[in-house]
Design an enzyme around this catalytic site. Structure first.
Site, PDB file in Angstrom:
ATOM      1  N   THR A 161       0.631  -1.383  -0.021  1.00 57.36           N
ATOM      2  CA  THR A 161       0.265  -0.126   0.239  1.00 57.36           C
ATOM      3  C   THR A 161       1.218   1.458   0.033  1.00 57.36           C
ATOM      4  O   THR A 161       0.211   2.813  -0.876  1.00 57.36           O
ATOM      5  CB  THR A 161      -1.023   0.586   1.124  1.00 57.36           C
ATOM      6  OG1 THR A 161      -1.841  -1.199   1.723  1.00 57.36           O
ATOM      7  CG2 THR A 161      -1.568   1.146   1.207  1.00 57.36           C
ATOM      8  N   SER A 191       2.068  -7.450  -0.134  1.00 58.57           N
ATOM      9  CA  SER A 191       2.553  -8.104   0.272  1.00 58.57           C
ATOM     10  C   SER A 191       1.852  -9.945   0.557  1.00 58.57           C
ATOM     11  O   SER A 191       2.463 -10.858   0.856  1.00 58.57           O
ATOM     12  CB  SER A 191       2.719  -7.671   1.749  1.00 58.57           C
ATOM     13  OG  SER A 191       0.969  -8.049   2.286  1.00 58.57           O
TER      14      SER A 191
END
Length: 322
Positions: free
Chosen positions: A13, A56
């Site tokens: 992010t 991730s």
């Protein structure tokens, strides 16, 4: 003389862009773009290395090993004072602990990310990144290992975990607190671990799976895993380390097959411990060859078990008592 920091980016992010209303593309911004957007400390020289740009949850053991290699390359330069890794938050705690467990250098490695994208109102991208750079060169944290910096707090990699899906206070360390804070670019360290455990790691990490335990559960999943190439199983049990009695025979079969089975607890604080004597208790499973996972959460226990098994066929009974 100015300090030098290697900033290694992996996506997440913190490096995302909006692709349609309300939806983000993780890892869309390169490390250099990200660094250019931030007010980085002028007195610290920052070198940017893009390793990969991924969400991730796309980062598994292979990517962790690749990231570790990139960090080791930077640490080979003795003029580098610290390392900062930017990472998506969903698996940040796993990568941070893997690095902590497999890199022995005294220089600090900081892993950070953000809950909001660079363009969102109230974004935490810039403060987390700036704070991480200051932490990575702070002499009071030398020898601590890998730490996580988030929302002005410094956490040890072993116990930190994501505790909120979206709030800026996204990480915490229940029962252990944080090591210190960053306030107006000043790093204050209040406590440090007294022991930093490091293991050698192989070029390949074996399959280790996690099974979350619940009432009335049977051994079906354990038997399925035992039929494949599973090297280890982490049981996230209840309380002190209790599982359903219907699982016990399958657990025993897995152990007899040579699969390392580790017992952890789903509780936020406390250790798995042989407190009861009945089928499915921690004591019962320990007598059948299951390893007690102490106060490790299941994801950290999986990381450690995989690292240990990457170079050994058996796991010492005291592996998780450190």
């Amino acid at each position: 003389m100015n300090k030098k920091v290697s900033l290694i980016t992996t996506g997440g992010t913190i490096a995302s862009k909006e692709v349609s209303k309300g939806l983000l593309k993780s890892g869309a911004i390169s490390g250099r773009e990200l660094a250019a957007l931030c007010q980085l400390p002028e007195e610290i020289e920052v070198k940017v290395i893009d390793v990969f740009q991924l969400p991730s949850m796309h980062i598994g053991f292979d990517k962790m090993l690749q990231l570790r290699e990139a960090i080791q390359t930077e640490l080979a330069d003795e003029t580098v004072d610290g390392i900062v890794v930017t990472h998506g938050t969903d698996t940040l705690e796993e990568t941070a602990y893997f690095l902590d467990l497999t890199i022995s250098d005294d220089r600090t490695i900081v892993v950070t990310g953000s809950q909001r994208s660079p363009d969102e109102v109230g974004t935490d991208v810039y403060s987390n990144l700036r704070n991480s750079i200051y932490v990575s060169v702070d002499d009071n944290l030398k020898g601590v290992g890998t730490v996580v910096v988030f929302n002005e707090r410094i956490y040890t990699a072993k116990y930190v975990k994501k505790v909120h899906t979206s709030n800026l206070q996204g990480f915490d360390s229940f029962g252990h607190g944080y090591l210190g804070i960053i306030d107006n670019d000043v790093v204050s360290v209040y406590q440090k671990p007294i022991f930093h455990e490091v293991h050698q790691v192989g070029v390949h990490l074996p399959r280790v799976e996690i099974i979350k335990c619940y009432s009335g559960q049977d051994g079906h999943m354990i038997d399925l895993l035992a039929e494949g190439d599973t090297a280890g199983i982490v049981l996230e049990a209840a309380g002190r380390g209790q599982v359903s009695p219907h699982m016990v025979e399958a657990i025993e079969r897995a152990v007899q097959k040579g699969i390392a089975v580790v017992l952890t607890t789903s509780a936020e604080e406390g250790k798995s411990y042989p407190s009861y004597s009945y089928p499915g208790s921690a004591h019962d499973l320990m007598l059948k060859g299951v390893l007690l996972g102490s106060d490790y959460d299941s994801k950290k226990a999986r990381i450690k078990l995989a690292v240990v098994l990457s170079l050994a066929k058996e796991v010492d009974i005291n592996t998780f008592n450190k």
